[in-house]
Design an enzyme around this catalytic site. Structure first.
Site, short mmCIF file in Angstrom:
data_model
loop_
_atom_site.label_atom_id
_atom_site.label_comp_id
_atom_site.label_asym_id
_atom_site.label_seq_id
_atom_site.Cartn_x
_atom_site.Cartn_y
_atom_site.Cartn_z
N ASP A 8 0.87 -1.18 0.00
CA ASP A 8 0.00 0.00 0.00
C ASP A 8 0.91 1.23 0.00
O ASP A 8 2.13 1.11 -0.20
CB ASP A 8 -0.99 -0.04 1.18
CG ASP A 8 -0.32 0.11 2.54
OD1 ASP A 8 0.93 0.19 2.59
OD2 ASP A 8 -1.03 0.14 3.54
N CYS A 65 3.11 -3.30 4.10
CA CYS A 65 2.26 -2.19 4.53
C CYS A 65 2.95 -1.56 5.74
O CYS A 65 4.15 -1.77 5.93
CB CYS A 65 0.83 -2.65 4.81
SG CYS A 65 0.64 -3.89 6.11
N THR A 67 2.70 -2.19 8.92
CA THR A 67 3.12 -3.20 9.92
C THR A 67 3.33 -4.59 9.32
O THR A 67 3.90 -5.45 9.98
CB THR A 67 2.03 -3.34 10.99
OG1 THR A 67 0.81 -3.71 10.32
CG2 THR A 67 1.84 -2.05 11.76
N HIS A 98 9.83 -23.84 9.07
CA HIS A 98 8.76 -24.54 9.78
C HIS A 98 7.38 -24.38 9.15
O HIS A 98 6.56 -25.28 9.25
CB HIS A 98 8.68 -24.05 11.24
CG HIS A 98 9.83 -24.51 12.08
ND1 HIS A 98 9.84 -24.40 13.45
CD2 HIS A 98 11.01 -25.09 11.74
CE1 HIS A 98 10.98 -24.90 13.94
NE2 HIS A 98 11.71 -25.31 12.92
N HIS A 133 7.06 -30.84 10.03
CA HIS A 133 6.44 -29.55 9.70
C HIS A 133 5.49 -29.69 8.52
O HIS A 133 4.51 -28.96 8.42
CB HIS A 133 7.53 -28.52 9.43
CG HIS A 133 8.43 -28.30 10.60
ND1 HIS A 133 7.98 -27.79 11.79
CD2 HIS A 133 9.74 -28.60 10.78
CE1 HIS A 133 8.98 -27.75 12.66
NE2 HIS A 133 10.06 -28.24 12.07
C1 RB5 Z 1 -2.02 2.41 6.64
O1 RB5 Z 1 -2.04 3.58 7.38
C2 RB5 Z 1 -1.81 1.21 7.56
O2 RB5 Z 1 -2.94 0.98 8.32
C3 RB5 Z 1 -1.45 -0.02 6.75
O3 RB5 Z 1 -0.30 0.24 6.01
C4 RB5 Z 1 -1.13 -1.29 7.53
O4 RB5 Z 1 -0.18 -1.06 8.51
C5 RB5 Z 1 -2.25 -2.09 7.99
O5 RB5 Z 1 -2.08 -3.20 8.53
#
Ligand code: RB5
Length: 146
Positions: A8, A65, A67, A98, A133
């Site tokens: 994203d 993204c 996280t 695994h 596994h």
């Molecule tokens: C975008 O702001 C953020 O929410 C997205 O990149 C991601 O981290 C969602 O899991």
């Protein structure tokens, strides 16, 4: 090995760095977007990348993204996808050894670009261990139908 890539807006700059790295290593990839820094919705790209792997157009994927979490939640709803958030080299290695992870999910707000490339390198160069596994990954499919 052909890699499906997606991000994203939050992951876009790191995706561009990863493309340079893959080019340098001569690893083929298809970029499923996003193609600009403007706000976008991570499920769209996770869905495209996951389906490219499920359809065997690509062998594995990288999703980025903020996280890595939203990408993994989405991709793991596609049959045959084992998407792992790995923001450490050890996690990346174990997700291959695994879990036979076929998508690496990275968080651009969690790891520095230099660390992300190290994680990617480990992930690409580690193979599934199989054995006990394999029984467990088979069980994922048996129990969930996915
Ligand atoms: C975008 O702001 C953020 O929410 C997205 O990149 C991601 O981290 C969602 O899991």
């Amino acid at each position: 090995m052909k890699i499906a890539l997606g991000s994203d807006h939050a992951g876009y700059p790191l995706k561009e760095e990863i493309k340079k790295y893959l080019d340098l290593k001569d690893i083929p990839f298809t970029d499923f977007g996003t193609f600009k820094i403007d706000s976008s919705d991570y499920p769209e790209f996770a869905y495209k990348v996951g389906n490219a792997i499920a359809a065997e157009e690509c062998d594995c994927g990288i999703l980025i993204c903020g996280t890595g979490i939203g990408m993994s939640i989405t991709a793991n709803k596609i049959k045959g996808i084992r998407a792992a958030v790995a923001n450490t080299e050890e996690g990346a290695k174990l997700s291959r050894l695994h879990n036979d992870a076929n998508i690496l999910c990275l968080g651009s707000r969690v790891v520095e670009p230099e660390q992300a490339l190290k994680i990617l390198d480990v992930w690409i160069n580690t193979s599934f261990e199989g054995g006990r596994h394999q029984k467990r990954t088979n069980l994922i499919t048996q129990l969930t139908g996915l």
